[in-house]
Scaffold this motif. Sequence first.
Motif, mmCIF file in Angstrom:
data_model
loop_
_atom_site.group_PDB
_atom_site.id
_atom_site.type_symbol
_atom_site.label_atom_id
_atom_site.label_comp_id
_atom_site.label_asym_id
_atom_site.label_seq_id
_atom_site.Cartn_x
_atom_site.Cartn_y
_atom_site.Cartn_z
ATOM 1 N N TYR A 101 -4.188 11.631 -11.104
ATOM 2 C CA TYR A 101 -3.415 11.356 -9.903
ATOM 3 C C TYR A 101 -2.966 12.621 -9.179
ATOM 4 N N GLY A 102 -2.837 13.720 -9.916
ATOM 5 C CA GLY A 102 -2.430 14.975 -9.276
ATOM 6 C C GLY A 102 -3.392 15.376 -8.181
ATOM 7 N N PRO A 103 -4.680 15.594 -8.534
ATOM 8 C CA PRO A 103 -5.668 15.977 -7.519
ATOM 9 C C PRO A 103 -5.808 14.914 -6.430
ATOM 10 N N LEU A 104 -5.761 13.635 -6.827
ATOM 11 C CA LEU A 104 -5.882 12.556 -5.857
ATOM 12 C C LEU A 104 -4.728 12.634 -4.848
ATOM 13 N N GLY A 105 -3.526 12.801 -5.410
ATOM 14 C CA GLY A 105 -2.348 12.896 -4.546
ATOM 15 C C GLY A 105 -2.449 14.071 -3.599
ATOM 16 N N ASN A 106 -2.899 15.220 -4.122
ATOM 17 C CA ASN A 106 -3.005 16.403 -3.264
ATOM 18 C C ASN A 106 -4.009 16.178 -2.140
ATOM 19 N N GLN A 129 4.186 15.151 0.128
ATOM 20 C CA GLN A 129 3.368 14.827 -1.033
ATOM 21 C C GLN A 129 3.338 13.304 -1.180
ATOM 22 N N VAL A 130 2.149 12.734 -1.259
ATOM 23 C CA VAL A 130 2.073 11.317 -1.588
ATOM 24 C C VAL A 130 1.427 11.198 -2.962
ATOM 25 N N VAL A 131 1.696 10.125 -3.664
ATOM 26 C CA VAL A 131 1.246 9.881 -5.033
ATOM 27 C C VAL A 131 1.868 10.943 -5.945
ATOM 28 N N ALA A 132 2.600 10.489 -6.938
ATOM 29 C CA ALA A 132 3.275 11.438 -7.819
ATOM 30 C C ALA A 132 2.273 12.321 -8.528
ATOM 31 N N PHE A 173 0.833 -1.205 0.000
ATOM 32 C CA PHE A 173 0.000 0.000 0.000
ATOM 33 C C PHE A 173 0.872 1.262 0.000
ATOM 34 N N THR A 174 1.869 1.311 0.884
ATOM 35 C CA THR A 174 2.688 2.535 0.927
ATOM 36 C C THR A 174 3.409 2.734 -0.408
ATOM 37 N N ARG A 175 3.858 1.621 -1.017
ATOM 38 C CA ARG A 175 4.533 1.766 -2.315
ATOM 39 C C ARG A 175 3.560 2.284 -3.359
ATOM 40 N N ALA A 176 2.316 1.795 -3.282
ATOM 41 C CA ALA A 176 1.318 2.204 -4.276
ATOM 42 C C ALA A 176 1.048 3.701 -4.201
ATOM 43 N N ILE A 177 1.187 4.283 -3.014
ATOM 44 C CA ILE A 177 0.977 5.732 -2.932
ATOM 45 C C ILE A 177 2.307 6.485 -2.939
ATOM 46 N N GLY A 178 3.382 5.760 -3.243
ATOM 47 C CA GLY A 178 4.654 6.424 -3.495
ATOM 48 C C GLY A 178 5.492 6.713 -2.259
ATOM 49 N N THR A 179 5.175 6.067 -1.128
ATOM 50 C CA THR A 179 5.972 6.335 0.077
ATOM 51 C C THR A 179 6.696 5.065 0.504
ATOM 52 N N PHE A 239 6.370 6.766 4.721
ATOM 53 C CA PHE A 239 7.440 7.685 5.121
ATOM 54 C C PHE A 239 8.058 8.355 3.910
ATOM 55 N N GLY A 240 8.367 9.619 4.032
ATOM 56 C CA GLY A 240 9.199 10.296 3.053
ATOM 57 C C GLY A 240 8.474 11.013 1.930
ATOM 58 N N GLY A 241 7.434 10.447 1.387
ATOM 59 C CA GLY A 241 6.720 11.121 0.319
ATOM 60 C C GLY A 241 7.445 11.062 -1.019
#
Lengths: 361, 148
Positions: A306-311, A296-299, A206-212, A255-257
């Motif tokens: 994905y931009g709005p979702l990530g924000n 920031q999570v999700v590139a 899950f964390t990898r999927a959201i880029g963390t 962690f990290g974003g």
Amino acid sequence: MKKARASLKKNITEYARIYGISVLAVASFAGSSARAQMVAAEPAPNLTAHMFDMGGLVTTGAVTAVGGAAGGGIVPWALIGGYTTKDQVGGTAFYTHVFLRNYQLATYGGLFALSNRVELSFAHQSFQLGSTGATLDGKIFNALGAPANTPESVLPHALRLDNVNINQDIIGIKVRLYGNAIYDQGTLIPQISVGYEYHHNENSSFTRAIGTRPSGSEYYIAATKVWLNGLFGHYTMVTATLDATNAIQNGLLGFGGVGPNGPKTGYHIEPEFAVGYWLNNNLVVGGEYRFMPHYQVVAPGNVPGYGPLGNALSKTSDWKDVYIAYFPVKYLSITLAYADLGTIASEKNQNGVYLSATSSF
Amino acid sequence: MPHYVKVKLKYIVLSALSVVTISLSPAASRASTSYYNAFGRKQGLNTVVGDFLNNVLADSRIKAYFTNANIPALHAALVTQFCMLEGGPCEFNENMKTVHQNLGVTDAAFNALAEDLQKSMVYHNIPLAAQNNLLAKLAPMEKGIVTK
Ligand code: HEM
């Protein structure tokens, strides 16, 4: 419909490719068995209720912060947990449950204290998404432009969030560097401790999927001052903590974003504060405030939607609580708090009741 | 939350804490005869110290320290010392470090003794502020008294 699913899969796979990870990997990370407490961050302060009952006169020994360390609900204090003195070994065990608007956070853990000098703590946190998980999946579909009623099964495993628990283990160490909060009276010099917490999120896919990243660290320095003859002659405690962390929502979202060039690990320095006021030897009231880092999570960009979702997912609020801790006996505390954790995973107003019990030995 | 609001909040929280901290710093200078009176003066102190010593002598954690002690002398000394610490008209200047230097007092024993005192004060309904003022005066003596 088929076409939409195909393009959704394509979008997600594309996203995964960009970050060089397979969101389809089902393998859930077999978590390390070392568990750290992580509700908020530390085990509530073993507020040994009777301070000299610090061994102990003061009930400061038996409250735990969500991370497992002796402290309030969400802020680690400089006090060493339990009621140990120079020549004793002791410890505490705790369970904390936070009922938020959309989620629940269940945490258990414990700590060992050595000679009122070193505290070794662990906690296991389970952040329960419940049916809000399905809502989050709906938001993901929405961001990707999938039609309503798209079945959850279309999503890669790591992002099927209905009824999912995000689990985190935290192990920590705290060392008292200077001072003794109870014995040092008539001076402004506080007790000062430094601490380290290693957090490991078990839901690494899950964390990898959201880029963390699935694991991270916190380093903190805490100063706690206790006045035995404080406000109106009552025991009064003030704690200020400086925390260097890369945990997103304390690690529940990893962690990290992410940055423009992929995952980032940079640390943020955040202050934390706690106050406590002993109404009598058995009853402590207080509050805590913890500034939280923003990552920031999700590139953003690249994959449409994905931009709005990530924000939305990246929104983090400061954590705060007011609490009352009751020590029916020196070795047991029951804490009732009202916690306000703000926005978590795009769901606003995550506040609710916090219930915790700590026993010390 | 916009960044500037967050930064501002940090200052508000910080200043609020400083106010608490600064207002607490002169706590020691509050001592007046009112605490002494709250204990019931000499007579009240006599009773509180009496029960305190009874607790100590019945406390399996620490009673061994007192096997050879002159309890009446200790009683009188403690009444005079507490009288002075609570703002009463008494002079006391025995050096705590010297008195305890050969006793091998541990932190655990110190805390146990403090607990026994607290028990007696609670039993005799001494107002909390007076209790805590005495504890705040005694706590720093740990440095001199505890040698082990
Ligand atoms: C804040 C804490 C304490 C205070 C204010 C205090 C005060 C005193 C005083 C005033 C005396 C002198 C009595 C006299 O002149 O006859 C004394 C003696 C003594 N204290 Fe303490 N004391 C403290 C802690 C302790 C502790 C923790 C122990 C051991 C558990 C202890 C054991 C003794 C003993 C054995 C004596 C000698 C009594 C004798 O030889 O007759 N004290 N203490």
